[in-house]
Design a protein around this motif. Structure first.
Motif, PDB file in Angstrom:
ATOM      1  N   THR A  25       0.890  -1.219   0.013  1.00 51.61           N
ATOM      2  CA  THR A  25      -0.042  -0.014  -0.131  1.00 51.61           C
ATOM      3  C   THR A  25       0.649   1.146  -0.043  1.00 51.61           C
ATOM      4  OG1 THR A  25      -0.213  -0.020   2.481  1.00 51.61           O
ATOM      5  CG2 THR A  25      -2.002  -1.213   1.218  1.00 51.61           C
ATOM      6  N   ALA A  26       2.161   1.083   0.272  1.00 50.92           N
ATOM      7  CA  ALA A  26       3.016   2.177   0.190  1.00 50.92           C
ATOM      8  C   ALA A  26       3.577   2.934  -1.229  1.00 50.92           C
ATOM      9  CB  ALA A  26       4.246   1.974   1.105  1.00 50.92           C
ATOM     10  N   PHE A  27       2.966   2.057  -2.068  1.00 50.29           N
ATOM     11  CA  PHE A  27       3.617   2.472  -3.420  1.00 50.29           C
ATOM     12  C   PHE A  27       3.109   3.978  -3.948  1.00 50.29           C
ATOM     13  CE2 PHE A  27       4.270  -1.819  -4.500  1.00 50.29           C
ATOM     14  CZ  PHE A  27       5.582  -1.875  -5.295  1.00 50.29           C
ATOM     15  N   GLY A 121      -0.903  -2.810  -5.990  1.00 51.38           N
ATOM     16  CA  GLY A 121      -0.468  -3.304  -4.595  1.00 51.38           C
ATOM     17  C   GLY A 121      -1.709  -2.880  -3.557  1.00 51.38           C
ATOM     18  N   ALA A 122      -2.025  -1.815  -3.577  1.00 54.86           N
ATOM     19  CA  ALA A 122      -2.988  -1.271  -2.880  1.00 54.86           C
ATOM     20  C   ALA A 122      -4.195  -1.896  -2.786  1.00 54.86           C
ATOM     21  CB  ALA A 122      -3.155   0.370  -2.747  1.00 54.86           C
ATOM     22  N   VAL A 123      -4.809  -2.005  -4.147  1.00 54.65           N
ATOM     23  CA  VAL A 123      -6.186  -2.468  -4.382  1.00 54.65           C
ATOM     24  C   VAL A 123      -6.119  -4.186  -3.974  1.00 54.65           C
ATOM     25  CG1 VAL A 123      -5.828  -3.022  -6.937  1.00 54.65           C
ATOM     26  CG2 VAL A 123      -8.207  -2.675  -6.006  1.00 54.65           C
ATOM     27  N   VAL A 124      -5.044  -4.797  -4.374  1.00 49.87           N
ATOM     28  CA  VAL A 124      -4.994  -6.161  -4.061  1.00 49.87           C
ATOM     29  C   VAL A 124      -4.929  -6.629  -2.469  1.00 49.87           C
ATOM     30  CG1 VAL A 124      -4.288  -8.403  -4.881  1.00 49.87           C
ATOM     31  CG2 VAL A 124      -4.630  -6.437  -6.448  1.00 49.87           C
ATOM     32  N   ALA A 125      -4.158  -5.817  -1.935  1.00 50.39           N
ATOM     33  CA  ALA A 125      -3.528  -5.826  -0.420  1.00 50.39           C
ATOM     34  C   ALA A 125      -4.799  -5.836   0.318  1.00 50.39           C
ATOM     35  CB  ALA A 125      -2.729  -4.865  -0.217  1.00 50.39           C
ATOM     36  N   ARG A 126      -5.807  -4.945   0.005  1.00 47.30           N
ATOM     37  CA  ARG A 126      -7.057  -4.655   0.902  1.00 47.30           C
ATOM     38  C   ARG A 126      -7.935  -5.996   0.496  1.00 47.30           C
ATOM     39  NH1 ARG A 126      -6.543   0.798  -1.327  1.00 47.30           N
ATOM     40  NH2 ARG A 126      -8.152   0.347  -3.027  1.00 47.30           N
ATOM     41  N   ALA A 127      -8.016  -6.655  -0.680  1.00 47.86           N
ATOM     42  CA  ALA A 127      -8.774  -8.035  -0.774  1.00 47.86           C
ATOM     43  C   ALA A 127      -8.267  -8.764  -0.111  1.00 47.86           C
ATOM     44  CB  ALA A 127      -8.801  -7.967  -2.457  1.00 47.86           C
ATOM     45  N   ILE A 148       2.251   0.908   8.801  1.00 51.22           N
ATOM     46  CA  ILE A 148       3.630   0.732   7.918  1.00 51.22           C
ATOM     47  C   ILE A 148       3.410   1.797   6.814  1.00 51.22           C
ATOM     48  CG2 ILE A 148       4.685  -1.122   6.325  1.00 51.22           C
ATOM     49  CD1 ILE A 148       3.020  -3.004   8.549  1.00 51.22           C
ATOM     50  N   MET A 149       2.291   1.829   6.103  1.00 54.48           N
ATOM     51  CA  MET A 149       2.171   2.748   4.782  1.00 54.48           C
ATOM     52  C   MET A 149       2.499   4.129   5.268  1.00 54.48           C
ATOM     53  SD  MET A 149      -1.150   3.834   2.623  1.00 54.48           S
ATOM     54  CE  MET A 149      -1.875   4.682   3.912  1.00 54.48           C
ATOM     55  N   VAL A 154       6.504   9.894   6.154  1.00 54.81           N
ATOM     56  CA  VAL A 154       7.641  10.344   7.163  1.00 54.81           C
ATOM     57  C   VAL A 154       9.071  10.196   6.443  1.00 54.81           C
ATOM     58  CG1 VAL A 154       8.668  10.042   9.482  1.00 54.81           C
ATOM     59  CG2 VAL A 154       6.309   9.780   9.118  1.00 54.81           C
ATOM     60  N   LEU A 155       9.461   9.223   5.919  1.00 55.49           N
ATOM     61  CA  LEU A 155      10.863   9.042   5.473  1.00 55.49           C
ATOM     62  C   LEU A 155      10.917   9.292   3.988  1.00 55.49           C
ATOM     63  CD1 LEU A 155      11.160   5.365   6.944  1.00 55.49           C
ATOM     64  CD2 LEU A 155      12.013   7.564   7.840  1.00 55.49           C
ATOM     65  N   ALA A 156       9.932   9.422   3.130  1.00 60.41           N
ATOM     66  CA  ALA A 156      10.201   9.445   1.678  1.00 60.41           C
ATOM     67  C   ALA A 156      10.646  11.164   1.494  1.00 60.41           C
ATOM     68  CB  ALA A 156       8.805   9.268   0.925  1.00 60.41           C
ATOM     69  N   PRO A 157       9.975  11.851   2.094  1.00 64.74           N
ATOM     70  CA  PRO A 157      10.605  13.273   1.823  1.00 64.74           C
ATOM     71  C   PRO A 157      11.884  13.680   2.202  1.00 64.74           C
ATOM     72  CG  PRO A 157       8.403  13.376   2.599  1.00 64.74           C
ATOM     73  CD  PRO A 157       8.754  12.068   2.848  1.00 64.74           C
TER      74      PRO A 157
END
Length: 403
Positions: A25-27, A121-127, A148-149, A154-157
Motif C-alpha cells: 500500500t506504500a507505492f 499493490g494497494a487494491v489487491v492488498a485490501r482484498a 507501515i504505509m 515520514v521517510l520519503a520526503p
C-alpha cells in the motif's frame, strides 16, 4: 460511546503478512512524497514552469484512479498474486522511464503509467485482508497497515530530498524503481494465494461491469465509499497545496516543509494506532461516527482561523495537523465496512473504494489549486466541504440504523 464489541482478546497478529501488505500500500505515498521537494529542480531541468510540473502529480492521481478498476476484478477472477506481480513490473519499468525522461511530455506519460502499475499493490492488498479476516479484525489489520504505509510520508520526503541534493531528481525515480523490484521479489517469494473458490466462481460467473453495477446499488457500500473518498480528499488537498502554503505563503525552507510534512504523517499514523486499540472495545462503525463528527468540528475551526487570519500559521498548522489526523481513525473503518458488504466481491469493492477515492482526491486537489490565492483559505474551505460530505455519507447511508 457504548461498548458492544466482543470482549474476547483479538487473535495474534500475522506480522509478516501485515508488513508485506503494508509495503504494497506504500507505492502511492512513496511515489508522491519522495519527489515533491524535487518539483522545482524538475522544472529547471526540463525548462517548464510550476504549472506543468504540478501536472505530474495530477497524472499520477489519474492513473491511480483508473488502474484500480482493472486490478480489482482481475484479482477476483485470476487470483491475488498475478495482478500484483504484473502491476509491480509495470511500475518498475515506468519508474525507470521517469528517471530517463527527456522532456515533460514523456515524464507526464510515464507518471501516469507508473500509477497504473503501482495501484495494483494497494487494491489487491485490501482484498487479501478481507480474504483472511472478519469485519472487526479487517479494520484492525488495515490500521496496522496504515502504520507501515505511514512511514512513507515520514521517510520519503527526507530520502527524496537527500537524493536530489546529492545525485539529482532523476535518481529519485531510480530509487522508486529499486523499491518496485524489491517488493516484486517479496511478493513472488512470500505471498500465498488467498482468494477463495467462492470468490473465483462468483467472478467467473459475471462480467466485471455487471459486478460494479450490482455493487453500486448497495446503499451501505455507497455510504462507506463516499465517506472514505471525501475523507481521503482532505489528504490529497493537503498534499497538493502544502508545498506552496508552507514554502510560499509562510516562507519556510524545503527542510522545514519536509519536517512539517513528516509530523502530519506521524499524526495520521498515531491516530490509526489509536483506532486499533479502540476497536478492542468498540465496533468499527461506532468509532467511525465519532471520528467523523470530530473531523467536521476541527475542519470548521481550521476554516474559521484560515479565513480570519487570527494567529496566522500558529493556529492554521496545528489545526491542520489535527484535522488530517482524523484520517487515521476513519480510513481503515470505512474500508473495512465496505469490504464487509459483499466479501465475495472483495477485489471489485477494493477497486471501487480506491478508484473513487483517488478520483475525488484529484478533483479536490484541483479545486484547492485553482482557488489558491496565496492564503490557506481555499484549501481550508475545500477540506471543510469534503468532511461535511463524508459525515453525511456515514450517518445517512453507511451505518445501519435500528428499525
Amino acid at each position: 460511546m457504548t461498548s458492544t464489541a466482543p470482549a474476547s482478546s483479538p487473535p495474534a497478529t500475522p506480522w509478516r503478512l501485515v508488513l508485506l501488505l503494508g509495503a504494497l500500500t506504500a507505492f502511492a505515498p512513496m511515489s508522491i512524497d519522495m519527489y515533491l521537494s524535487s518539483l522545482p529542480a524538475i522544472g529547471r531541468s526540463l525548462h517548464v514552469g510550476a504549472e506543468q510540473t504540478q501536472l505530474t502529480l495530477a497524472a499520477f492521481f489519474a492513473g491511480m484512479a483508473l488502474g484500480q478498476f482493472a486490478y480489482g476484478p482481475a484479482s477476483d477472477r485470476l487470483g491475488r498474486r498475478a495482478p500484483i506481480l504484473l502491476g509491480v513490473g509495470i511500475y518498475t519499468v515506468a519508474s525507470l522511464t521517469c528517471a530517463l525522461a527527456p522532456n515533460i511530455e514523456v515524464l507526464l506519460a510515464a507518471r501516469f503509467v507508473q500509477a497504473l502499475g503501482g495501484c495494483a499493490g494497494a487494491v489487491v492488498a485490501r482484498a487479501v485482508v478481507r480474504d483472511r479476516f472478519d469485519h472487526a479484525e479487517t479494520a484492525r489489520v488495515l490500521s496496522l497497515m496504515t502504520l507501515i504505509m505511514g512511514l512513507a510520508p515520514v521517510l520519503a520526503p527526507q530520502l527524496g530530498g537527500a537524493i536530489d541534493a546529492v545525485a539529482g531528481w532523476r535518481w529519485v525515480f531510480g530509487v522508486m524503481a529499486v523499491f518496485g523490484l524489491a517488493i516484486g521479489l517479496w511478493v513472488a517469494l512470500g505471498l500465498k494465494e488467498s482468494r477463495s473458490e467462492e470468490t473465483a466462481a462468483q467472478a467467473r460467473a459475471e462480467n466485471p461491469l455487471r459486478a460494479f453495477a450490482l455493487l453500486l446499488r448497495e446503499k451501505r457500500l455507497l455510504g462507506y465509499g463516499l465517506a472514505g473518498a471525501l475523507n481521503g480528499s482532505v489528504l490529497f488537498t493537503y498534499i497538493s497545496t502544502s508545498p506552496d502554503l508552507v514554502m510560499g505563503t509562510y516562507g519556510h525552507s524545503s527542510l522545514v516543509f519536509n519536517i512539517i510534512f513528516a509530523l502530519n504523517a506521524v499524526g495520521i499514523i498515531g491516530a490509526s494506532q489509536v483506532n486499533r486499540f479502540l476497536l478492542r472495545r468498540f465496533k468499527p462503525d461506532q468509532v467511525l461516527m465519532r471520528a467523523s463528527a470530530a473531523s467536521v468540528i476541527l475542519a470548521l475551526a481550521l476554516t474559521f482561523f484560515a479565513w480570519t487570519g487570527l494567529g496566522g500559521e500558529w493556529t492554521v498548522l496545528p489545526l491542520l495537523f489535527l484535522a488530517l489526523s482524523t484520517y487515521g481513525l476513519m480510513s481503515g473503518n470505512t474500508m473495512a465496512g465496505a469490504l464487509s458488504v459483499d466479501p465475495r466481491r472483495a477485489g471489485s469493492i477494493s477497486a471501487l473504494m480506491g478508484g473513487v477515492s483517488f478520483a475525488a482526491g484529484a478533483v479536490a486537489s484541483w479545486a484547492g489549486g485553482m482557488l489558491h490565492d496565496g492564503t490557506p483559505r481555499p484549501a481550508a474551505a475545500v477540506m471543510f466541504a469534503c468532511l461535511v460530505g463524508s459525515a453525511l455519507a456515514i450517518f445517512l447511508l453507511a451505518v445501519p440504523r435500528k428499525a
